[in-house]
Scaffold this active site. Structure first.
Site, PDB file in Angstrom:
ATOM      1  CB  SER A  77      74.847  65.051  46.446  1.00  0.00           C
ATOM      2  OG  SER A  77      74.423  63.734  46.215  1.00  0.00           O
ATOM      3  CE  LYS A  91      94.295  67.065  43.572  1.00  0.00           C
ATOM      4  NZ  LYS A  91      94.303  66.484  42.206  1.00  0.00           N
ATOM      5  CG  HIS A 106      71.774  59.028  45.048  1.00  0.00           C
ATOM      6  ND1 HIS A 106      72.447  59.856  45.914  1.00  0.00           N
ATOM      7  CD2 HIS A 106      71.952  59.568  43.813  1.00  0.00           C
ATOM      8  CE1 HIS A 106      73.003  60.853  45.240  1.00  0.00           C
ATOM      9  NE2 HIS A 106      72.722  60.710  43.967  1.00  0.00           N
ATOM     10  NE  ARG A 125      68.124  65.189  40.633  1.00  0.00           N
ATOM     11  CZ  ARG A 125      69.367  65.391  41.030  1.00  0.00           C
ATOM     12  NH1 ARG A 125      69.607  65.698  42.269  1.00  0.00           N
ATOM     13  NH2 ARG A 125      70.363  65.284  40.201  1.00  0.00           N
TER      14      ARG A 125
HETATM   15  P1  ADP Z   1      76.092  63.266  39.134  1.00  0.00           P
HETATM   16  O1  ADP Z   1      76.320  62.076  38.261  1.00  0.00           O
HETATM   17  O2  ADP Z   1      75.587  64.471  38.410  1.00  0.00           O
HETATM   18  O3  ADP Z   1      77.183  63.559  40.100  1.00  0.00           O
HETATM   19  P2  ADP Z   1      74.683  62.141  41.343  1.00  0.00           P
HETATM   20  O4  ADP Z   1      75.830  61.352  41.685  1.00  0.00           O
HETATM   21  O5  ADP Z   1      74.178  63.107  42.378  1.00  0.00           O
HETATM   22  O6  ADP Z   1      74.824  62.912  39.997  1.00  0.00           O
HETATM   23  O7  ADP Z   1      73.478  61.192  40.973  1.00  0.00           O
HETATM   24  C1  ADP Z   1      73.601  60.044  40.182  1.00  0.00           C
HETATM   25  C2  ADP Z   1      72.289  59.803  39.488  1.00  0.00           C
HETATM   26  O8  ADP Z   1      71.226  59.823  40.439  1.00  0.00           O
HETATM   27  C3  ADP Z   1      71.922  60.858  38.457  1.00  0.00           C
HETATM   28  O9  ADP Z   1      71.273  60.210  37.390  1.00  0.00           O
HETATM   29  C4  ADP Z   1      70.966  61.755  39.179  1.00  0.00           C
HETATM   30  O10 ADP Z   1      70.054  62.385  38.288  1.00  0.00           O
HETATM   31  C5  ADP Z   1      70.258  60.748  40.051  1.00  0.00           C
HETATM   32  N1  ADP Z   1      69.665  61.368  41.224  1.00  0.00           N
HETATM   33  C6  ADP Z   1      70.266  62.148  42.141  1.00  0.00           C
HETATM   34  N2  ADP Z   1      69.392  62.566  43.072  1.00  0.00           N
HETATM   35  C7  ADP Z   1      68.184  62.036  42.729  1.00  0.00           C
HETATM   36  C8  ADP Z   1      66.860  62.120  43.265  1.00  0.00           C
HETATM   37  N3  ADP Z   1      66.592  62.857  44.336  1.00  0.00           N
HETATM   38  N4  ADP Z   1      65.883  61.439  42.635  1.00  0.00           N
HETATM   39  C9  ADP Z   1      66.155  60.719  41.521  1.00  0.00           C
HETATM   40  N5  ADP Z   1      67.363  60.613  40.956  1.00  0.00           N
HETATM   41  C10 ADP Z   1      68.364  61.262  41.542  1.00  0.00           C
END
Ligand code: ADP
Length: 178
Positions: free
Chosen positions: A135, A48, A24, A97
Site C-alpha cells: 500500500s 490520522k 491483498h 512478501r
Molecule cells: P499492515 O498490517 O502492515 O498495515 P497491510 O494492511 O498492508 O499491512 O497488509 C495486511 C497483510 O497483507 C499483511 O500480512 C501484509 O504482509 C499482507 N500483504 C500486503 N501486501 C501484500 C502482497 N502484495 N502480497 C502478499 N501479502 C501482502
C-alpha cells in the site's frame, strides 16, 4: 473436510488496507480456498496517519467483494485479540512478501499467541505477480502520477487519483459504492 455439524471455518485477515491492493485480494481469494469465510478486518487505530479514512477503506473493500458473500468486511479499534474474541474465528490470515515482512510478522504472531493461546496465524506467500506491491509504494507512485493500474483494482486507482487531485480519466461518474 468439513462434515455435517462441523463449525464454520472462519479466518480473520487484519490489516490497514490503505488502500487494498491486488496483493491483498490474492491472499483473500486464496484464503477462501481454505476457509468458509474470511473477515477482512480494517485496523482503524492509525486513522490520522492513513490516506483513506476507515469508512472509505470499508466502502471500497465492500464494493469490491459485493458479489462474494463469504467475504465479510469490518473494522476494529484497539487490540486485535479483543476483536477476534468477539467473532467465531480461530485463525488470523496474513500475507508474507519478502524476508523483510518476516521479522515483524513473526513478532506479531508470537505476541498475539501470547495474548490468546488459542489464536493461530496462517501465512501465505505472496504471488509472484505481487511480491513488490505494498500500500505504501502504491500511494507513493500514485501521488507522483504513476500508473498503478494492474496492481490495484480500477476503483482504487480512481480513488487514489481523486485523493491526489490528479485527473481522473473521463468515464461515467463513479460513486463510492460502484
Ligand atoms: P499492515 O498490517 O502492515 O498495515 P497491510 O494492511 O498492508 O499491512 O497488509 C495486511 C497483510 O497483507 C499483511 O500480512 C501484509 O504482509 C499482507 N500483504 C500486503 N501486501 C501484500 C502482497 N502484495 N502480497 C502478499 N501479502 C501482502
Amino acid at each position: 473436510m468439513k462434515g455435517e455439524g462441523d463449525m464454520e471455518r472462519v479466518a480473520i485477515y487484519p490489516g490497514s488496507f490503505d488502500p487494498i491492493t491486488y496483493g491483498h485480494i490474492d491472499i483473500i481469494e486464496r484464503g477462501l480456498q481454505i476457509f468458509d469465510k474470511v473477515i477482512v478486518a480494517i485496523a482503524s487505530n492509525m486513522e490520522k496517519k492513513s490516506l483513506f479514512t476507515t469508512e472509505e477503506r470499508l466502502r471500497m473493500i465492500k464494493t469490491l467483494f459485493k458479489d462474494t458473500p463469504n467475504v465479510v468486511v469490518d473494522s476494529f479499534k484497539g487490540l486485535l485479540v479483543n476483536y477476534v474474541s468477539g467473532t467465531n474465528a480461530k485463525v488470523l490470515l496474513r500475507g508474507l512478501r519478502a524476508t523483510s515482512d518476516f521479522e515483524y510478522e513473526f513478532h506479531m504472531a508470537s505476541m498475539n499467541r501470547s495474548l490468546d493461546p488459542h489464536l493461530d496465524t496462517l501465512f501465505m506467500m505472496t504471488s509472484k505477480d505481487y511480491f513488490f506491491v505494498s500500500s505504501r509504494t502504491i500511494k507513493e507512485v500514485a501521488s507522483l502520477g504513476g500508473a498503478v493500474e494492474g496492481l490495484v483494482p480500477e476503483l482504487v486507482a480512481r480513488r487514489l487519483k481523486e485523493k491526489f487531485n490528479l485527473p481522473v480519466p473521463k468515464k461515467r461518474h463513479m460513486n463510492w459504492d460502484d
